[in-house]
Enzyme design. Structure first.
Site, PDB file in Angstrom:
ATOM      1  N   GLU A 245       0.822  -1.202   0.000  1.00 43.79           N
ATOM      2  CA  GLU A 245       0.000   0.000   0.000  1.00 43.79           C
ATOM      3  C   GLU A 245       0.865   1.266   0.000  1.00 43.79           C
ATOM      4  O   GLU A 245       0.485   2.282  -0.568  1.00 43.79           O
ATOM      5  CB  GLU A 245      -0.935  -0.004   1.214  1.00 43.79           C
ATOM      6  CG  GLU A 245      -1.971  -1.115   1.207  1.00 43.79           C
ATOM      7  CD  GLU A 245      -2.849  -1.102  -0.034  1.00 43.79           C
ATOM      8  OE1 GLU A 245      -3.119  -2.181  -0.584  1.00 43.79           O
ATOM      9  OE2 GLU A 245      -3.256  -0.011  -0.469  1.00 43.79           O
TER      10      GLU A 245
ATOM     11  N   HIS B 243       1.691   2.114  -3.507  1.00 44.12           N
ATOM     12  CA  HIS B 243       0.609   2.869  -4.140  1.00 44.12           C
ATOM     13  C   HIS B 243       0.665   4.334  -3.708  1.00 44.12           C
ATOM     14  O   HIS B 243       0.466   5.246  -4.514  1.00 44.12           O
ATOM     15  CB  HIS B 243      -0.746   2.277  -3.751  1.00 44.12           C
ATOM     16  CG  HIS B 243      -1.095   1.012  -4.468  1.00 44.12           C
ATOM     17  ND1 HIS B 243      -0.797   0.791  -5.794  1.00 44.12           N
ATOM     18  CD2 HIS B 243      -1.734  -0.109  -4.045  1.00 44.12           C
ATOM     19  CE1 HIS B 243      -1.234  -0.394  -6.165  1.00 44.12           C
ATOM     20  NE2 HIS B 243      -1.798  -0.965  -5.114  1.00 44.12           N
TER      21      HIS B 243
ATOM     22  N   HIS C 298       0.262  -1.611 -10.093  1.00 46.71           N
ATOM     23  CA  HIS C 298       0.502  -3.044 -10.078  1.00 46.71           C
ATOM     24  C   HIS C 298       1.363  -3.439 -11.280  1.00 46.71           C
ATOM     25  O   HIS C 298       1.276  -2.829 -12.352  1.00 46.71           O
ATOM     26  CB  HIS C 298      -0.822  -3.810 -10.130  1.00 46.71           C
ATOM     27  CG  HIS C 298      -1.640  -3.661  -8.896  1.00 46.71           C
ATOM     28  ND1 HIS C 298      -2.937  -3.202  -8.900  1.00 46.71           N
ATOM     29  CD2 HIS C 298      -1.334  -3.884  -7.586  1.00 46.71           C
ATOM     30  CE1 HIS C 298      -3.395  -3.162  -7.672  1.00 46.71           C
ATOM     31  NE2 HIS C 298      -2.449  -3.562  -6.853  1.00 46.71           N
TER      32      HIS C 298
END
EC number: 3.4.24.-
Length: 737
Positions: free
Chosen positions: A414, A417, A423
């Site tokens: 996370e 991100h 991804h």
């Protein structure tokens, strides 16, 4: 918390109402840690706060406390918080007026408060726009509102039969009318699964009688008929939260007598009330009025705010593996060290992903695609979204039901991100390395495989990356993959990394132009490059680890010339405090370590392993307490010896089993003979024609092999075995059920 202006809880102005400092067990030079400060006390005193010292802090005699709670039932909560408590967050929000600019903010109930996102932050187990609902399993729990003098009975699920296992039931009990009403709980009957050796609870009733945003005391039985617990006047006195939990130890069964029956009642509620009328002190305790509150003097053998807690002992300590023994209610409870679980901390268990973990969608970070860039820290919509860092912190604060943080892998994923990484299977170049099997993915999950957003692809596609989904992610049929690698030999490393891979780190370093040290140096034949210590020619930095990988053409060797090397040395033993490690033999083998050198000393890679690769590692972290010598550092020269300046990837031919090699720049493609597949034609092709699955089984090709999905009643690799069906009335089946 100190950095943003918060003081220790035991230093609050109002601390004497809740805690007693035992100065006779505190050294004189440490008493400043207990000095009262002029605090604003916007929220109730929270013994569970991350700012509350342990009760034995700075003790002259470690076997005795330095602080004592006025309500000893809450002692088990002290020093248990691993992060902010509900009241810690409320204090920060109020102090910094984080919600001051909210328009039309909701009116939060039941100890909830308006957070920075202009929504109510609710105590644990409460939910709803205004925190007026409970998060409970179907068929139990709920909200109970009582008028003054009104009572209601709460019984365990399935009463009068045994309580079911794997249930969580939450009741919010509220008093209508004046806010000075209290909720009184009478435990008419309570017996739940427990460890008979030490009275630890497997299943329990949690009673939040003090602060709704604070963990409650937990009981699984009562030794006193009609034991009573009344909400205190410290927080929301007209609210009590009850929670039944048989889910954490769902492997423990309930017997017929495991059940409970409770009565809750709204008491008081007049504009002026005598807290000692009726007498709240149980077991012949004496009540004394102290302002609007009361204090009970308890007879021998009883303790607690209302003398309702029977004195227990943690000697000898029943908690194993370093667990801490605490008395809660009428039970002894163990607080276990990380990774140990069970009533007595007897079981070692790996970290678990919590059941309530939430995957934060990428859409919360997304901007206009035409303006998308990897650095999203300054690009989120501040008016309607949490920042990526705030989302990351919320993710990291999720704990499993044993109070342990979830997997590091998830946190780091996370975080990637949050700093703008996508991804791996959504990279622009993904089709060169992986095939998405959309036929096995539900349509509403296709967005997880979109490659519509631009990616920079600064590093090679890495199937081992922390950002690569597992090959069965979101698959409709779990026996078939949702993705297939072009090189199936790499399937075993997908979803195996627990933290950043080499190429994850390189991607971050390249994207954010990190001014670090180390890296990959690719040399053509005859090419040279200098490597210098951090801060060269000035003194190098301590507490650093720098790794360089030097690579040349496959037929070349790497030569290292040490032009200068002066690192911290233990002159007494001639051993190195700081060093340069040189892996010139095998890169998977520890190298030789040097901290000084002759001028122009040289090392050349051997031909035993990867002759074209050398690893260098500078380490001043292991002995970071040792200073660097004045102007210490190093200057190195690396060179690729021999090897062709241009490499033909088809010479020698990498394609096995008579495959034909075609060069494409620095890469190659193998055209395989019938019956063979894979990047190098080294995988025997498997086929579903003719179908090897017997008895109506369905065949799927997966990588270089196949798998059979068998119909009911059949098993085996090829569905060749008929499984024996057992009669449900068979006694052994009944026993298993």
């Amino acid at each position: 918390m100190h950095a943003i202006g918060q003081m220790h809880e035991q230093q609050r102005t109002d601390r004497d109402n809740y805690i007693e400092i035992l100065y006779d067990n505190v050294p004189a030079n440490q008493r400043r840690n207990f000095d009262k400060e002029d605090t604003l006390d916007r929220t109730p005193y929270d013994v569970e706060s991350i700012l509350q010292y342990p009760l034995t802090s700075f003790a002259l005699n470690p076997g005795r406390p330095t602080m004592k709670l006025k309500d000893p039932r809450l002692e088990a909560l002290v020093d248990t918080a691993q992060t902010f408590t509900h009241n810690d967050l409320k204090e920060i929000t109020l102090a910094y007026q984080c919600a001051a600019e909210c328009q039309n903010a909701p009116v939060c109930e039941n100890a909830g408060f308006v957070a920075h996102n202009c929504r109510c932050m609710c105590p644990a187990d409460l939910t709803g726009v205004t925190c007026n609902q409970v998060s409970t399993d179907t068929g139990c729990g709920g909200v109970i509102e009582l008028s003054s003098g009104e009572s209601q009975t709460i019984r365990s699920p399935n009463y009068p039969n045994a309580v079911p296992v794997d249930r969580e039931c939450v009741w919010l009990v509220k008093a209508r009318g004046p806010s000075n009403s209290n909720i009184r709980l009478t435990i008419q009957e309570l017996e739940l699964a427990m460890d008979s050796r030490n009275t630890n609870c497997y299943h329990w009733l949690e009673i939040r009688y003090h602060l709704p945003g604070q963990t409650g005391i937990k009981q699984c039985n009562t030794e006193q008929a009609n034991q009573q617990i009344t909400t205190t006047n410290d927080g929301e006195r007209n609210i009590m939260i009850l929670k039944f939990d048989s889910k954490l130890s769902r492997d423990r069964r309930s017997s017929q007598n495991h059940k409970f029956s409770l009565q809750v009642e709204a008491v008081g509620g007049t504009l002026v009330s005598n807290p000692c009328n009726p007498n709240p002190c149980k077991n012949s305790g004496t009540c004394a009025v102290t302002g609007s509150n009361y204090e009970c003097t308890c007879p021998s053998g009883w303790t607690g705010t209302t003398c309702d807690v029977k004195t227990q002992s943690c000697q000898p300590n029943p908690c194993q593996n370093g667990g801490t023994c605490n008395i809660i209610g009428n039970s002894i409870t163990c607080v276990c060290r990380p990774q140990f679980v069970g009533p007595n901390c007897e079981t070692l268990q790996p970290f678990l992903l919590p059941e309530n973990f939430v995957w934060f969608a990428w859409d919360i970070f997304e901007r206009n695609p035409s303006l998308w860039k990897p650095d999203l820290i300054d690009s989120w919509d501040r008016s309607s979204q949490d920042s990526p860092v705030a989302i990351l912190l919320q993710t990291m604060l999720v704990y499993d039901s044993n109070g342990r943080p979830h997997k590091t892998r998830t946190v780091v994923h996370e975080f990637m991100h949050a700093i703008g990484q996508m991804h791996e299977q959504q990279r622009s170049d993904r089709d060169n390395y992986i095939e998405i099997l959309f036929s096995n993915i539900p349509s509403h999950q296709h967005h997880n495989f979109d490659k519509t957003r631009p990616t920079f692809d600064r590093t090679p596609y890495d199937v081992e990356s922390l950002m690569q989904y597992s090959l069965s992610a979101f698959s409709t049929n779990q026996n078939s993959p949702s993705m297939k690698l072009k090189d199936p030999r790499l399937e075993s490393i997908v979803d195996s990394s627990q933290t950043l891979t080499f190429y994850d780190v390189k991607e971050i370093t390249t994207a954010y132009q990190c001014n670090g040290c180390g890296g990959i140096i690719n040399l053509s034949a005859g090419q040279q490059q200098l490597i210098e210590s951090p801060n060269y020619p000035s003194t190098y930095n301590v507490d650093k680890e720098c790794v360089w990988m030097i690579r040349g053409p496959s037929t070349s060797n790497i030569k290292l010339t040490i032009e200068k090397l002066d690192l911290a040395l233990n002159s007494a033993t001639s051993s190195c405090y700081h060093w340069l490690e040189i892996r010139y033999n095998l890169i998977g083998q520890t190298g030789i370590k040097q901290c000084n050198s002759l001028t122009n000393q040289q090392y050349t890679t051997t031909n035993d392993g990867e002759k074209n690769i050398m690893l260098l590692k500078f380490d001043s972290r292991f002995s970071k307490d040792r200073p660097a010598p004045q102007n210490g550092g190093f200057k190195l020269k690396v060179e690729a010896l021999g090897g062709s300046t241009t490499t033909d990837p088809c010479n020698p031919n990498p394609c096995q089993n008579s495959g034909t090699c075609t060069a494409s720049g620095s890469s190659y493609t193998c055209n395989c003979q019938p019956g063979w597949s894979g990047t190098n034609c080294d995988l025997a092709s498997q086929t579903c024609q003719p179908n090897p699955c017997q008895n109506g089984g369905t065949c799927y090709v997966y990588g270089g092999s196949y798998s059979c999905q068998c119909p009911p009643s059949y098993g085996g690799a090829n569905c060749e075995s008929k499984e024996k069906l057992r009669n449900i009335n068979d006694s052994s089946v009944k026993k298993e059920l």
